[in-house]
Design a protein around this motif. Structure first.
Motif, PDB file in Angstrom:
ATOM      1  N   VAL A 152      -9.882   1.562 -14.684  1.00 30.36           N
ATOM      2  CA  VAL A 152      -9.115   1.685 -13.442  1.00 30.36           C
ATOM      3  C   VAL A 152      -9.050   0.320 -12.766  1.00 30.36           C
ATOM      4  CG1 VAL A 152      -9.019   2.780 -11.163  1.00 30.36           C
ATOM      5  CG2 VAL A 152      -9.804   4.093 -13.138  1.00 30.36           C
ATOM      6  N   THR A 165      -7.532   1.600  -4.984  1.00 35.68           N
ATOM      7  CA  THR A 165      -7.315   1.919  -6.391  1.00 35.68           C
ATOM      8  C   THR A 165      -5.856   1.658  -6.746  1.00 35.68           C
ATOM      9  OG1 THR A 165      -6.920   4.231  -5.803  1.00 35.68           O
ATOM     10  CG2 THR A 165      -9.156   3.639  -6.494  1.00 35.68           C
ATOM     11  N   GLU A 166      -5.601   1.533  -8.044  1.00 40.44           N
ATOM     12  CA  GLU A 166      -4.266   1.161  -8.496  1.00 40.44           C
ATOM     13  C   GLU A 166      -3.190   2.174  -8.108  1.00 40.44           C
ATOM     14  OE1 GLU A 166      -4.023   0.888 -12.814  1.00 40.44           O
ATOM     15  OE2 GLU A 166      -5.589   2.390 -12.975  1.00 40.44           O
ATOM     16  N   ASP A 167      -3.550   3.415  -7.861  1.00 38.23           N
ATOM     17  CA  ASP A 167      -2.540   4.383  -7.431  1.00 38.23           C
ATOM     18  C   ASP A 167      -2.125   4.170  -5.972  1.00 38.23           C
ATOM     19  OD1 ASP A 167      -5.126   5.275  -6.650  1.00 38.23           O
ATOM     20  OD2 ASP A 167      -4.362   7.298  -6.324  1.00 38.23           O
ATOM     21  N   ARG A 168      -2.887   3.374  -5.229  1.00 34.54           N
ATOM     22  CA  ARG A 168      -2.575   3.079  -3.815  1.00 34.54           C
ATOM     23  C   ARG A 168      -1.874   1.742  -3.631  1.00 34.54           C
ATOM     24  NH1 ARG A 168      -5.260   5.661   0.441  1.00 34.54           N
ATOM     25  NH2 ARG A 168      -3.609   4.532   1.510  1.00 34.54           N
ATOM     26  N   GLN A 209       0.860  -1.182   0.000  1.00 37.69           N
ATOM     27  CA  GLN A 209       0.000   0.000   0.000  1.00 37.69           C
ATOM     28  C   GLN A 209       0.889   1.223   0.000  1.00 37.69           C
ATOM     29  OE1 GLN A 209      -3.282   0.117   2.752  1.00 37.69           O
ATOM     30  NE2 GLN A 209      -3.143   2.346   2.923  1.00 37.69           N
ATOM     31  N   LEU A 210       0.592   2.162  -0.881  1.00 34.64           N
ATOM     32  CA  LEU A 210       1.331   3.416  -0.982  1.00 34.64           C
ATOM     33  C   LEU A 210       0.532   4.509  -0.286  1.00 34.64           C
ATOM     34  CD1 LEU A 210       2.255   3.169  -4.778  1.00 34.64           C
ATOM     35  CD2 LEU A 210       3.624   2.433  -2.810  1.00 34.64           C
ATOM     36  N   TRP A 250       1.109  -0.984  -5.004  1.00 31.97           N
ATOM     37  CA  TRP A 250       2.265  -1.373  -5.802  1.00 31.97           C
ATOM     38  C   TRP A 250       2.182  -2.890  -5.898  1.00 31.97           C
ATOM     39  CZ3 TRP A 250       7.879  -1.441  -3.591  1.00 31.97           C
ATOM     40  CH2 TRP A 250       8.770  -1.804  -4.600  1.00 31.97           C
ATOM     41  N   GLY A 267       0.700  14.865  -2.889  1.00 29.14           N
ATOM     42  CA  GLY A 267       0.631  13.743  -3.804  1.00 29.14           C
ATOM     43  C   GLY A 267       1.932  12.968  -3.935  1.00 29.14           C
ATOM     44  N   ARG A 268       2.815  13.122  -2.962  1.00 29.89           N
ATOM     45  CA  ARG A 268       4.091  12.405  -2.979  1.00 29.89           C
ATOM     46  C   ARG A 268       4.018  11.211  -2.030  1.00 29.89           C
ATOM     47  NH1 ARG A 268       8.843  16.575  -3.640  1.00 29.89           N
ATOM     48  NH2 ARG A 268       9.749  15.271  -2.011  1.00 29.89           N
ATOM     49  N   ILE A 269       4.590  10.090  -2.456  1.00 28.80           N
ATOM     50  CA  ILE A 269       4.599   8.892  -1.613  1.00 28.80           C
ATOM     51  C   ILE A 269       5.426   9.168  -0.363  1.00 28.80           C
ATOM     52  CG2 ILE A 269       5.362   6.482  -1.458  1.00 28.80           C
ATOM     53  CD1 ILE A 269       4.845   6.316  -4.508  1.00 28.80           C
ATOM     54  N   TYR A 280       0.293   8.625   0.659  1.00 28.38           N
ATOM     55  CA  TYR A 280       0.706   9.899   0.066  1.00 28.38           C
ATOM     56  C   TYR A 280       0.528  11.049   1.045  1.00 28.38           C
ATOM     57  CZ  TYR A 280       0.392   7.418  -4.407  1.00 28.38           C
ATOM     58  OH  TYR A 280       0.569   6.536  -5.431  1.00 28.38           O
TER      59      TYR A 280
END
Length: 185
Positions: free
Chosen positions: A149, A165-168, A120-121, A170, A127-129, A123
């Motif tokens: 998505v 979601t895929e942005d969260r 899980q990422l 890896w 918007g930076r990890i 942020y």
């Protein structure tokens, strides 16, 4: 005279071509299904085998011990990017509980046993990890695509589920179909 596992392997070489390889296929590569002995083998139960544990440990520790260097692409070549904002997260401390070594070791172990590794990422407001936490692959129940998505359904410790979601997420995959990594069944 040898008996047991080793003798079976050595007898394989002298067996007719149509019989070769069946011992490994029937007894070793049966993860996730019943082995010849009638026992179901899962990634968790496989780790109780000293041989499997040693193999996964050596693979995971070796990968985790490799240098982790970030680079910046230049017009001609590349140079180290130690100033890149993700460098201390990837190289030193991905989250408040783990070192970089521990995260990479964990993810490689998951990849070796489940064919998938998930993190899980998290942020910040810009918007930076800011952190990376491993997720248990045995709790990732679904991956689906809606309106282009990719969504991941994750089972929480309390029994509930959440969609990420895929942005969260890896997602590292071993082989596979582009959505899931290869899972031996």
């Amino acid at each position: 005279m040898m008996t047991g596992f080793l003798s079976s392997l050595f007898q394989e070489r002298s067996a007719p071509a149509e019989k070769r390889g069946t011992y490994l296929q029937d007894n070793i590569l049966a993860v996730g299904s019943e082995a010849a002995a009638g026992i179901s083998v899962t990634p968790n139960s496989a780790l109780t085998s000293a041989a499997v544990f040693a193999c996964v440990r050596i693979l995971s520790e070796t990968l985790a011990s490799l240098p982790l260097i970030t680079y910046e692409r230049l017009k001609r070549g590349r140079e180290r990017a130690n100033g890149f904002y993700l460098y201390p997260i990837l190289h030193d401390k991905p989250n408040e509980f783990m070192t970089s070594f521990e995260l990479r070791e964990t993810l490689q172990g998951h990849l070796a046993l489940w064919g998938n590794a998930f993190s899980q990422l998290d942020y910040d407001e810009a918007g930076r990890i800011v952190s990376i936490f491993p997720l248990r692959p045995d709790r990732m129940s679904k991956i689906q695509i809606q309106n282009g998505v990719k969504l991941f359904e994750y089972q929480l410790p309390d029994g509930g589920t959440t969609w990420l979601t895929e942005d969260r997420v890896w997602h590292l995959k071993a082989f596979g179909d582009g959505i899931w990594g290869h899972i031996v069944t």
